[in-house]
Design a protein around this motif. Structure first.
Motif, PDB file in Angstrom:
ATOM      1  N   TRP A  38       2.921-101.768  11.896  1.00 61.35           N
ATOM      2  CA  TRP A  38       2.543-100.833  12.504  1.00 61.35           C
ATOM      3  C   TRP A  38       0.918-100.458  12.877  1.00 61.35           C
ATOM      4  CZ3 TRP A  38       6.149 -97.140   9.511  1.00 61.35           C
ATOM      5  CH2 TRP A  38       7.691 -97.305   9.905  1.00 61.35           C
ATOM      6  N   HIS A  39       0.562-100.325  14.198  1.00 66.01           N
ATOM      7  CA  HIS A  39      -0.901 -99.844  14.217  1.00 66.01           C
ATOM      8  C   HIS A  39      -1.358 -98.541  13.743  1.00 66.01           C
ATOM      9  CE1 HIS A  39      -0.272 -97.380  18.000  1.00 66.01           C
ATOM     10  NE2 HIS A  39       0.656 -98.257  18.439  1.00 66.01           N
ATOM     11  N   GLY A  40      -2.527 -98.308  14.298  1.00 65.68           N
ATOM     12  CA  GLY A  40      -2.975 -96.947  13.836  1.00 65.68           C
ATOM     13  C   GLY A  40      -3.000 -95.994  14.682  1.00 65.68           C
ATOM     14  N   ARG A  41      -3.971 -94.907  14.439  1.00 58.87           N
ATOM     15  CA  ARG A  41      -3.784 -93.698  15.439  1.00 58.87           C
ATOM     16  C   ARG A  41      -3.978 -93.736  16.950  1.00 58.87           C
ATOM     17  NH1 ARG A  41      -4.086 -88.832  13.622  1.00 58.87           N
ATOM     18  NH2 ARG A  41      -4.885 -89.640  11.484  1.00 58.87           N
ATOM     19  N   ASP A  67       4.111-100.973  20.044  1.00 62.38           N
ATOM     20  CA  ASP A  67       3.670 -99.865  20.409  1.00 62.38           C
ATOM     21  C   ASP A  67       4.253 -98.446  19.747  1.00 62.38           C
ATOM     22  OD1 ASP A  67       1.304-100.885  21.804  1.00 62.38           O
ATOM     23  OD2 ASP A  67       2.696-100.668  23.726  1.00 62.38           O
ATOM     24  N   TRP A  68       3.491 -97.527  19.486  1.00 65.76           N
ATOM     25  CA  TRP A  68       3.930 -96.199  19.072  1.00 65.76           C
ATOM     26  C   TRP A  68       2.840 -95.299  19.517  1.00 65.76           C
ATOM     27  CZ3 TRP A  68       2.567 -93.117  14.697  1.00 65.76           C
ATOM     28  CH2 TRP A  68       1.784 -93.450  13.954  1.00 65.76           C
ATOM     29  N   ARG A  69       3.298 -93.912  19.474  1.00 69.03           N
ATOM     30  CA  ARG A  69       2.190 -92.876  19.996  1.00 69.03           C
ATOM     31  C   ARG A  69       2.169 -91.800  19.015  1.00 69.03           C
ATOM     32  NH1 ARG A  69       0.359 -93.350  25.273  1.00 69.03           N
ATOM     33  NH2 ARG A  69      -0.719 -91.228  24.663  1.00 69.03           N
ATOM     34  N   PRO A  70       1.017 -91.884  17.994  1.00 63.95           N
ATOM     35  CA  PRO A  70       1.017 -90.753  17.065  1.00 63.95           C
ATOM     36  C   PRO A  70       0.526 -89.295  18.005  1.00 63.95           C
ATOM     37  CG  PRO A  70      -0.391 -92.699  16.581  1.00 63.95           C
ATOM     38  CD  PRO A  70       0.277 -93.086  17.842  1.00 63.95           C
ATOM     39  N   ASP A  71       0.116 -89.386  19.110  1.00 65.76           N
ATOM     40  CA  ASP A  71      -0.067 -88.137  19.776  1.00 65.76           C
ATOM     41  C   ASP A  71       1.256 -87.494  20.496  1.00 65.76           C
ATOM     42  OD1 ASP A  71       0.377 -90.271  21.617  1.00 65.76           O
ATOM     43  OD2 ASP A  71      -1.335 -89.457  22.988  1.00 65.76           O
ATOM     44  N   ALA A  72       2.653 -88.160  20.226  1.00 65.59           N
ATOM     45  CA  ALA A  72       3.592 -87.452  20.648  1.00 65.59           C
ATOM     46  C   ALA A  72       3.782 -86.317  19.865  1.00 65.59           C
ATOM     47  CB  ALA A  72       4.900 -88.582  20.538  1.00 65.59           C
ATOM     48  N   PRO A  73       4.959 -85.375  20.534  1.00 72.29           N
ATOM     49  CA  PRO A  73       4.978 -84.003  19.837  1.00 72.29           C
ATOM     50  C   PRO A  73       5.455 -84.212  18.395  1.00 72.29           C
ATOM     51  CG  PRO A  73       5.957 -84.060  22.106  1.00 72.29           C
ATOM     52  CD  PRO A  73       5.237 -85.531  21.854  1.00 72.29           C
ATOM     53  N   ASP A  74       6.381 -85.306  18.123  1.00 69.55           N
ATOM     54  CA  ASP A  74       6.856 -85.615  16.693  1.00 69.55           C
ATOM     55  C   ASP A  74       6.047 -86.374  15.862  1.00 69.55           C
ATOM     56  OD1 ASP A  74       7.157 -87.966  18.017  1.00 69.55           O
ATOM     57  OD2 ASP A  74       9.371 -88.174  17.127  1.00 69.55           O
ATOM     58  N   GLY A  75       4.772 -86.556  16.397  1.00 65.25           N
ATOM     59  CA  GLY A  75       3.809 -87.459  15.535  1.00 65.25           C
ATOM     60  C   GLY A  75       4.028 -88.912  15.710  1.00 65.25           C
ATOM     61  N   GLY A  76       5.131 -89.433  16.564  1.00 63.48           N
ATOM     62  CA  GLY A  76       5.444 -90.706  16.686  1.00 63.48           C
ATOM     63  C   GLY A  76       6.519 -91.047  15.940  1.00 63.48           C
ATOM     64  N   ARG A  77       7.317 -90.134  15.043  1.00 64.68           N
ATOM     65  CA  ARG A  77       8.364 -90.594  13.995  1.00 64.68           C
ATOM     66  C   ARG A  77       9.508 -91.196  14.949  1.00 64.68           C
ATOM     67  NH1 ARG A  77      10.136 -85.924  10.185  1.00 64.68           N
ATOM     68  NH2 ARG A  77       7.938 -86.082  10.067  1.00 64.68           N
ATOM     69  N   ALA A  78       9.788 -90.629  16.110  1.00 65.29           N
ATOM     70  CA  ALA A  78      10.892 -91.542  16.758  1.00 65.29           C
ATOM     71  C   ALA A  78      10.633 -92.634  17.142  1.00 65.29           C
ATOM     72  CB  ALA A  78      11.309 -90.395  18.148  1.00 65.29           C
ATOM     73  N   LEU A 108      -3.417 -95.335  10.179  1.00 64.36           N
ATOM     74  CA  LEU A 108      -2.473 -94.224  10.109  1.00 64.36           C
ATOM     75  C   LEU A 108      -1.074 -95.090   9.920  1.00 64.36           C
ATOM     76  CD1 LEU A 108      -1.404 -91.390  10.017  1.00 64.36           C
ATOM     77  CD2 LEU A 108      -1.458 -91.660  12.879  1.00 64.36           C
ATOM     78  N   GLY A 109      -0.787 -96.296  10.347  1.00 67.13           N
ATOM     79  CA  GLY A 109       0.348 -96.958  10.314  1.00 67.13           C
ATOM     80  C   GLY A 109       0.741 -97.461   8.933  1.00 67.13           C
ATOM     81  N   GLY A 110      -0.608 -97.673   8.066  1.00 68.01           N
ATOM     82  CA  GLY A 110      -0.205 -97.959   6.788  1.00 68.01           C
ATOM     83  C   GLY A 110       0.236 -96.785   5.914  1.00 68.01           C
ATOM     84  N   LYS A 111      -0.287 -95.633   6.267  1.00 63.68           N
ATOM     85  CA  LYS A 111       0.176 -94.314   5.556  1.00 63.68           C
ATOM     86  C   LYS A 111       1.617 -94.163   5.986  1.00 63.68           C
ATOM     87  CE  LYS A 111      -1.945 -90.599   5.877  1.00 63.68           C
ATOM     88  NZ  LYS A 111      -2.615 -89.184   6.440  1.00 63.68           N
TER      89      LYS A 111
END
Length: 252
Positions: A38-41, A67-78, A108-111
């Motif tokens: 997973w990539h970061g912020r 890809d994923w979006r940490p700025d999504a409403p759920d923080g990217g969890r989905a 952030l992906g590491g966390k």
């Protein structure tokens, strides 16, 4: 000699329509270990991890970078959950071994990756073979679980331990190396299999990149410190995916 790598770009991995790249070692005669990375912020930055993903695949593992979006409403969890579900369902067809999937991430992906290792019940009960946290901080909530990894460690009780491998640059101005040292010490204190590799580079160099201000993005780097550090990170990803259990000491 490094293994030749075949890259498959832009696979759709879930209902969100997000994309994923696959780095496959060529010519494998049987399934090999797999790494979900997973990539970061930065939103949708799978390309940032291309150099270290390729380097890890050269060492004989399949690497999948979504890809994923940490700025999504759920923080990217989905997005994170969808990518893990996709890999678990499809890794065999991509040359990987479903019993040897490592969950890894940078920043952030590491966390997020370590969060799953320390609180798998918050992620559907899945326990990857190992987790690798690259330049992460573990004292605030992980986007994958909504809980704090280092606090989850305190509450983990007798749950089966997922080995945790940590990598961090000693010159990291974005996330201090002390964050990984703290978690490593706590893991060892709880009798968990863990290792920490400290490398002489910064936040971007640990994944073989450099931050380019005019692009506001990390791009591949040929600087000596980044090439060496990225190679160390790729080594850790490959070791974590193999049969090696991390030892109690850090390597600097």
């Amino acid at each position: 000699m490094a293994t030749e790598v075949v890259v498959r770009q832009g696979l759709t991995y879930g209902p969100s329509g997000k994309l994923l790249d696959v780095y496959q070692p060529a010519g494998a005669s049987e399934p090999v270990p797999a790494v979900l990375l997973w990539h970061g912020r930065g939103p949708d930055e799978r390309d940032v991890l291309a150099p270290v993903a390729r380097a890890a695949a050269e060492r004989g593992v399949v690497v999948l970078v979504p890809d994923w979006r940490p700025d999504a409403p759920d923080g990217g969890r989905a997005h994170l959950r969808e990518s893990a579900d996709f890999v678990r369902r499809n890794v065999t067809g991509l040359g990987g071994d479903p019993e040897r999937i490592v969950l890894a991430g940078w920043s952030l992906g590491g966390k997020a990756a370590v969060g799953v290792a320390l609180n798998p019940e918050a992620f559907g009960g899945w326990r990857p073979r190992a987790a690798v946290g690259i330049a992460g901080a573990y004292g605030t909530a992980a986007p994958s679980t909504g809980t704090v990894p280092i606090e989850d460690l305190q509450n983990s009780g007798s749950l089966p331990a997922v080995p945790v491998w940590l990598v961090h640059g000693t010159a990291d101005p974005a996330v201090d190396v002390e964050r990984s040292r703290e978690l490593h010490t706590a893991l060892i204190g709880h009798g968990r299999p863990a290792s920490l590799d400290e490398v002489a580079t910064d936040h971007a160099g640990v994944i073989m990149t450099e931050f380019v201000p005019e692009r506001q993005r990390c791009l591949p780097s040929t600087a000596g410190h980044a090439v060496e550090a990225g190679a160390r990170t790729a080594d850790v990803l490959a070791r974590a995916a193999g049969t090696t259990v991390p030892g109690p000491t850090s390597r600097r």
